[in-house]
Design a protein around this motif. Structure first.
Motif, PDB file in Angstrom:
ATOM      1  N   GLU A 291       0.860  -1.193   0.000  1.00  0.00           N
ATOM      2  CA  GLU A 291       0.000   0.000   0.000  1.00  0.00           C
ATOM      3  C   GLU A 291       0.888   1.232   0.000  1.00  0.00           C
ATOM      4  O   GLU A 291       1.964   1.213   0.588  1.00  0.00           O
ATOM      5  CB  GLU A 291      -0.890   0.021   1.247  1.00  0.00           C
ATOM      6  CG  GLU A 291      -1.751  -1.208   1.415  1.00  0.00           C
ATOM      7  CD  GLU A 291      -2.366  -1.306   2.811  1.00  0.00           C
ATOM      8  OE1 GLU A 291      -2.005  -0.511   3.705  1.00  0.00           O
ATOM      9  OE2 GLU A 291      -3.197  -2.200   2.995  1.00  0.00           O
ATOM     10  N   ASN A 292       0.435   2.302  -0.622  1.00  0.00           N
ATOM     11  CA  ASN A 292       1.166   3.563  -0.544  1.00  0.00           C
ATOM     12  C   ASN A 292       0.996   4.148   0.852  1.00  0.00           C
ATOM     13  O   ASN A 292      -0.088   4.073   1.436  1.00  0.00           O
ATOM     14  CB  ASN A 292       0.647   4.556  -1.585  1.00  0.00           C
ATOM     15  CG  ASN A 292       1.043   4.157  -2.991  1.00  0.00           C
ATOM     16  OD1 ASN A 292       2.044   3.483  -3.197  1.00  0.00           O
ATOM     17  ND2 ASN A 292       0.242   4.557  -3.963  1.00  0.00           N
ATOM     18  N   ALA A 293       2.086   4.704   1.370  1.00  0.00           N
ATOM     19  CA  ALA A 293       2.035   5.321   2.690  1.00  0.00           C
ATOM     20  C   ALA A 293       1.113   6.529   2.638  1.00  0.00           C
ATOM     21  O   ALA A 293       1.124   7.293   1.666  1.00  0.00           O
ATOM     22  CB  ALA A 293       3.432   5.734   3.131  1.00  0.00           C
ATOM     23  N   ALA A 294       0.336   6.713   3.683  1.00  0.00           N
ATOM     24  CA  ALA A 294      -0.628   7.812   3.734  1.00  0.00           C
ATOM     25  C   ALA A 294       0.069   9.170   3.697  1.00  0.00           C
ATOM     26  O   ALA A 294      -0.420  10.102   3.056  1.00  0.00           O
ATOM     27  CB  ALA A 294      -1.476   7.690   4.986  1.00  0.00           C
ATOM     28  N   ASN A 295       1.230   9.282   4.358  1.00  0.00           N
ATOM     29  CA  ASN A 295       1.913  10.574   4.443  1.00  0.00           C
ATOM     30  C   ASN A 295       2.959  10.790   3.345  1.00  0.00           C
ATOM     31  O   ASN A 295       3.510  11.867   3.232  1.00  0.00           O
ATOM     32  CB  ASN A 295       2.573  10.727   5.814  1.00  0.00           C
ATOM     33  CG  ASN A 295       3.584   9.635   6.097  1.00  0.00           C
ATOM     34  OD1 ASN A 295       3.667   8.636   5.383  1.00  0.00           O
ATOM     35  ND2 ASN A 295       4.355   9.823   7.153  1.00  0.00           N
ATOM     36  N   ASP A 296       3.246   9.748   2.550  1.00  0.00           N
ATOM     37  CA  ASP A 296       4.247   9.866   1.489  1.00  0.00           C
ATOM     38  C   ASP A 296       3.928   8.834   0.413  1.00  0.00           C
ATOM     39  O   ASP A 296       4.238   7.655   0.563  1.00  0.00           O
ATOM     40  CB  ASP A 296       5.653   9.640   2.065  1.00  0.00           C
ATOM     41  CG  ASP A 296       6.756   9.843   1.035  1.00  0.00           C
ATOM     42  OD1 ASP A 296       6.448   9.953  -0.180  1.00  0.00           O
ATOM     43  OD2 ASP A 296       7.929   9.879   1.443  1.00  0.00           O
ATOM     44  N   GLY A 297       3.311   9.275  -0.663  1.00  0.00           N
ATOM     45  CA  GLY A 297       2.882   8.385  -1.731  1.00  0.00           C
ATOM     46  C   GLY A 297       4.014   7.652  -2.427  1.00  0.00           C
ATOM     47  O   GLY A 297       3.778   6.682  -3.138  1.00  0.00           O
ATOM     48  N   ARG A 298       5.252   8.097  -2.216  1.00  0.00           N
ATOM     49  CA  ARG A 298       6.392   7.409  -2.825  1.00  0.00           C
ATOM     50  C   ARG A 298       6.788   6.170  -2.045  1.00  0.00           C
ATOM     51  O   ARG A 298       7.443   5.282  -2.571  1.00  0.00           O
ATOM     52  CB  ARG A 298       7.598   8.358  -2.912  1.00  0.00           C
ATOM     53  CG  ARG A 298       7.345   9.560  -3.820  1.00  0.00           C
ATOM     54  CD  ARG A 298       8.449  10.570  -3.676  1.00  0.00           C
ATOM     55  NE  ARG A 298       8.436  11.069  -2.278  1.00  0.00           N
ATOM     56  CZ  ARG A 298       9.383  11.794  -1.724  1.00  0.00           C
ATOM     57  NH1 ARG A 298      10.438  12.138  -2.424  1.00  0.00           N
ATOM     58  NH2 ARG A 298       9.296  12.206  -0.485  1.00  0.00           N
ATOM     59  N   LYS A 299       6.416   6.118  -0.763  1.00  0.00           N
ATOM     60  CA  LYS A 299       6.772   4.980   0.097  1.00  0.00           C
ATOM     61  C   LYS A 299       5.742   3.876  -0.055  1.00  0.00           C
ATOM     62  O   LYS A 299       4.542   4.140  -0.091  1.00  0.00           O
ATOM     63  CB  LYS A 299       6.767   5.407   1.572  1.00  0.00           C
ATOM     64  CG  LYS A 299       8.074   5.786   2.120  1.00  0.00           C
ATOM     65  CD  LYS A 299       7.944   5.943   3.630  1.00  0.00           C
ATOM     66  CE  LYS A 299       9.231   6.424   4.228  1.00  0.00           C
ATOM     67  NZ  LYS A 299       9.079   6.659   5.654  1.00  0.00           N
ATOM     68  N   VAL A 300       6.232   2.648  -0.111  1.00  0.00           N
ATOM     69  CA  VAL A 300       5.348   1.489  -0.157  1.00  0.00           C
ATOM     70  C   VAL A 300       5.394   0.798   1.200  1.00  0.00           C
ATOM     71  O   VAL A 300       6.470   0.487   1.717  1.00  0.00           O
ATOM     72  CB  VAL A 300       5.775   0.504  -1.271  1.00  0.00           C
ATOM     73  CG1 VAL A 300       4.934  -0.755  -1.238  1.00  0.00           C
ATOM     74  CG2 VAL A 300       5.678   1.186  -2.633  1.00  0.00           C
ATOM     75  N   MET A 301       4.221   0.619   1.761  1.00  0.00           N
ATOM     76  CA  MET A 301       4.103  -0.048   3.050  1.00  0.00           C
ATOM     77  C   MET A 301       3.616  -1.477   2.827  1.00  0.00           C
ATOM     78  O   MET A 301       2.807  -1.738   1.935  1.00  0.00           O
ATOM     79  CB  MET A 301       3.120   0.702   3.961  1.00  0.00           C
ATOM     80  CG  MET A 301       3.469   2.166   4.183  1.00  0.00           C
ATOM     81  SD  MET A 301       5.119   2.438   4.903  1.00  0.00           S
ATOM     82  CE  MET A 301       4.905   1.756   6.530  1.00  0.00           C
ATOM     83  N   LEU A 302       4.110  -2.374   3.652  1.00  0.00           N
ATOM     84  CA  LEU A 302       3.727  -3.780   3.582  1.00  0.00           C
ATOM     85  C   LEU A 302       2.897  -4.115   4.809  1.00  0.00           C
ATOM     86  O   LEU A 302       3.249  -3.743   5.929  1.00  0.00           O
ATOM     87  CB  LEU A 302       4.973  -4.664   3.553  1.00  0.00           C
ATOM     88  CG  LEU A 302       5.960  -4.359   2.435  1.00  0.00           C
ATOM     89  CD1 LEU A 302       7.282  -5.068   2.692  1.00  0.00           C
ATOM     90  CD2 LEU A 302       5.367  -4.761   1.094  1.00  0.00           C
ATOM     91  N   ALA A 303       1.801  -4.815   4.584  1.00  0.00           N
ATOM     92  CA  ALA A 303       0.919  -5.206   5.683  1.00  0.00           C
ATOM     93  C   ALA A 303       0.327  -6.571   5.363  1.00  0.00           C
ATOM     94  O   ALA A 303       0.122  -6.911   4.192  1.00  0.00           O
ATOM     95  CB  ALA A 303      -0.200  -4.176   5.862  1.00  0.00           C
ATOM     96  N   PRO A 304       0.035  -7.352   6.393  1.00  0.00           N
ATOM     97  CA  PRO A 304      -0.603  -8.639   6.123  1.00  0.00           C
ATOM     98  C   PRO A 304      -2.024  -8.431   5.621  1.00  0.00           C
ATOM     99  O   PRO A 304      -2.712  -7.493   6.034  1.00  0.00           O
ATOM    100  CB  PRO A 304      -0.584  -9.347   7.478  1.00  0.00           C
ATOM    101  CG  PRO A 304      -0.420  -8.268   8.487  1.00  0.00           C
ATOM    102  CD  PRO A 304       0.268  -7.127   7.804  1.00  0.00           C
ATOM    103  N   SER A 305      -2.438  -9.286   4.719  1.00  0.00           N
ATOM    104  CA  SER A 305      -3.831  -9.262   4.249  1.00  0.00           C
ATOM    105  C   SER A 305      -4.696  -9.955   5.303  1.00  0.00           C
ATOM    106  O   SER A 305      -4.182 -10.498   6.288  1.00  0.00           O
ATOM    107  CB  SER A 305      -3.937 -10.017   2.924  1.00  0.00           C
ATOM    108  OG  SER A 305      -3.647 -11.390   3.141  1.00  0.00           O
ATOM    109  N   ALA A 306      -5.995  -9.970   5.086  1.00  0.00           N
ATOM    110  CA  ALA A 306      -6.897 -10.689   6.003  1.00  0.00           C
ATOM    111  C   ALA A 306      -6.500 -12.164   6.066  1.00  0.00           C
ATOM    112  O   ALA A 306      -6.479 -12.773   7.143  1.00  0.00           O
ATOM    113  CB  ALA A 306      -8.343 -10.529   5.547  1.00  0.00           C
TER     114      ALA A 306
END
Length: 152
Positions: free
Chosen positions: A92-107
């Motif tokens: 996902e794109n970081a909320a505060n910086d669209g250039r950063k990609v954040m990784l998170a577990p899916s459901a």
């Protein structure tokens, strides 16, 4: 420890070496047995570890995750790609910086970690319940010591 038990400072060097060796082997064997309790046999240990880190500490960037897991970013990128392909992790794109990609577990990733933890806890609980009350107390004390060792 009771009064007759030697303190760590009074153990001879060869006994410390033997205890360290036996502890390491027992810990490795227990770890292997617990790994068998995963809800998904298709993930590697590294993939599952990364997923668990995201479950506990996420969302994280690729570099944060690779630092936490103590692997290189290119190696972590391969791990994350496999987890994304398996639909266990999302980018996902970081909320505060669209250039950063954040990784998170899916459901599905969250469910897999929860189910694996439940299986592992149940496996251990079954065995702990068979111990005598004295052994359970020793295990409780040893657990605190193991935490100290892990955090040192």
């Amino acid at each position: 420890m009771n009064a007759e038990s030697p303190t760590p400072a009074t153990l001879p060097h060869d006994r410390v070496a033997e205890l360290s060796h036996d502890f390491r082997l027992a810990n490795a064997r227990l770890t292997r047995r617990l790994r068998q309790q995963r809800a998904n046999d298709e993930l590697t240990a590294g993939q599952f570890s990364a997923l668990c880190t995201l479950f506990s500490d996420g969302p994280l960037t690729l570099s944060e995750l690779s630092e936490h897991e103590r692997v290189t970013p290119p190696s972590m990128n391969r791990t994350v790609n496999a987890l994304v392909e398996a639909e266990l992790v999302q980018r996902e794109n970081a909320a505060n910086d669209g250039r950063k990609v954040m990784l998170a577990p899916s459901a599905a990733g969250n469910a897999l970690v929860r189910e694996t933890r439940e299986r592992r806890d149940a496996w251990i609980a079954q065995r702990v319940m068979k111990l005598s009350p004295e052994q359970q107390q020793v295990l409780a004390e040893a657990t605190l010591i193991m935490k100290e060792l892990a955090d040192s």
